[in-house]
Design a protein around this motif. Sequence first.
Motif, PDB file in Angstrom:
ATOM      1  N   GLY A   1       0.633  15.314  -2.891  1.00  0.00           N
ATOM      2  CA  GLY A   1       1.820  16.139  -2.711  1.00  0.00           C
ATOM      3  C   GLY A   1       2.156  16.462  -1.279  1.00  0.00           C
ATOM      4  O   GLY A   1       3.114  17.202  -1.019  1.00  0.00           O
ATOM      5  N   ARG A   2       1.415  15.941  -0.310  1.00  0.00           N
ATOM      6  CA  ARG A   2       1.742  16.177   1.099  1.00  0.00           C
ATOM      7  C   ARG A   2       2.961  15.336   1.474  1.00  0.00           C
ATOM      8  O   ARG A   2       3.032  14.143   1.140  1.00  0.00           O
ATOM      9  N   ILE A   3       3.894  15.958   2.185  1.00  0.00           N
ATOM     10  CA  ILE A   3       5.131  15.261   2.559  1.00  0.00           C
ATOM     11  C   ILE A   3       4.812  14.117   3.505  1.00  0.00           C
ATOM     12  O   ILE A   3       4.023  14.259   4.437  1.00  0.00           O
ATOM     13  N   THR A   4       5.434  12.978   3.249  1.00  0.00           N
ATOM     14  CA  THR A   4       5.230  11.804   4.094  1.00  0.00           C
ATOM     15  C   THR A   4       6.561  11.099   4.294  1.00  0.00           C
ATOM     16  O   THR A   4       7.606  11.565   3.817  1.00  0.00           O
TER      17      THR A   4
ATOM     18  N   GLU B   1       0.826  -1.206   0.000  1.00  0.00           N
ATOM     19  CA  GLU B   1       0.000   0.000   0.000  1.00  0.00           C
ATOM     20  C   GLU B   1       0.860   1.256   0.000  1.00  0.00           C
ATOM     21  O   GLU B   1       0.597   2.206  -0.750  1.00  0.00           O
ATOM     22  N   GLN B   2       1.897   1.271   0.835  1.00  0.00           N
ATOM     23  CA  GLN B   2       2.759   2.448   0.899  1.00  0.00           C
ATOM     24  C   GLN B   2       3.537   2.649  -0.393  1.00  0.00           C
ATOM     25  O   GLN B   2       3.697   3.785  -0.858  1.00  0.00           O
ATOM     26  N   GLN B   3       4.023   1.551  -0.976  1.00  0.00           N
ATOM     27  CA  GLN B   3       4.772   1.686  -2.223  1.00  0.00           C
ATOM     28  C   GLN B   3       3.866   2.133  -3.367  1.00  0.00           C
ATOM     29  O   GLN B   3       4.334   2.751  -4.322  1.00  0.00           O
ATOM     30  N   ARG B   4       2.585   1.842  -3.245  1.00  0.00           N
ATOM     31  CA  ARG B   4       1.635   2.271  -4.282  1.00  0.00           C
ATOM     32  C   ARG B   4       1.250   3.738  -4.120  1.00  0.00           C
ATOM     33  O   ARG B   4       1.033   4.440  -5.110  1.00  0.00           O
TER      34      ARG B   4
ATOM     35  N   LEU C   1      12.174  14.131  -2.107  1.00  0.00           N
ATOM     36  CA  LEU C   1      11.365  13.882  -0.909  1.00  0.00           C
ATOM     37  C   LEU C   1      10.163  13.012  -1.279  1.00  0.00           C
ATOM     38  O   LEU C   1       9.756  12.945  -2.437  1.00  0.00           O
ATOM     39  N   TRP C   2       9.647  12.344  -0.244  1.00  0.00           N
ATOM     40  CA  TRP C   2       8.502  11.437  -0.422  1.00  0.00           C
ATOM     41  C   TRP C   2       7.211  12.195  -0.150  1.00  0.00           C
ATOM     42  O   TRP C   2       7.105  12.933   0.831  1.00  0.00           O
TER      43      TRP C   2
ATOM     44  N   HIS D   1       5.255   8.612  -3.300  1.00  0.00           N
ATOM     45  CA  HIS D   1       6.015   8.911  -4.510  1.00  0.00           C
ATOM     46  C   HIS D   1       7.227   9.773  -4.174  1.00  0.00           C
ATOM     47  O   HIS D   1       7.151  10.666  -3.332  1.00  0.00           O
ATOM     48  N   LEU D   2       8.325   9.513  -4.860  1.00  0.00           N
ATOM     49  CA  LEU D   2       9.545  10.285  -4.699  1.00  0.00           C
ATOM     50  C   LEU D   2       9.536  11.398  -5.744  1.00  0.00           C
ATOM     51  O   LEU D   2       9.495  11.122  -6.943  1.00  0.00           O
TER      52      LEU D   2
END
Length: 201
Positions: free
Chosen positions: A133-136, A59-62, A127-128, A65-66
């Motif tokens: 587009g919210r930073i995570t 789920e996280q890899q989906r 950045l991830w 986004h970098l």
Amino acid sequence: MRAISGLWRWRRNPLCRTTDLAEAWLALVALMLIAVAAPVTGWLVGAAAQHSLQRAVREQQRTRHLVTATVVRDLGEVPPESDPDTTTARQTHRRVLADWTAPDGSHRHGPALTDVKSPDTGDHFRLWTDPQGRITTRPLDSATATTHAVLAGTGAALLATGLVEAARRLAVWRMVRGRFARWDQAWDRAGPDWGKAGTGS
């Protein structure tokens, strides 16, 4: 292990009491539970954790986004202890004001962390973000998830072992207290005549 020490009472002994035999049975049951139930518990918990964590990895890899961000202004150094995502104790981060484009195409502007040592206006860093587009944080990887699952399974097995041993000790403690209580009662009955000639004849 203390549970094994109770097995000596299986020996043929004319002085063996009923409580001694009960302790031996209790030690055998505890040993079997530790040898069988604890590993099974650890495996079940580890398998459940692995399934859940690997689903989280996918789920996280989906959804993470970098993206490339551009430094607008340096906001200073971030103390290492205040940055939970620092991968090593020696790695320091700088806080910067940055611009980036979200995966959905929207433009974003705000504070972000970068590992660029001396960020200048116009410098680029990665950045991830989530799809908006919210930073995570960096997505969990499969190897780390497996490590956490193994640790969870090991912890569950150790906890099960501790619980079995604690239950055995509690049961033995109660048996010993009962034994002492019976001894006290026997001494109370024999007390007035104990040591007198002809007692019990």
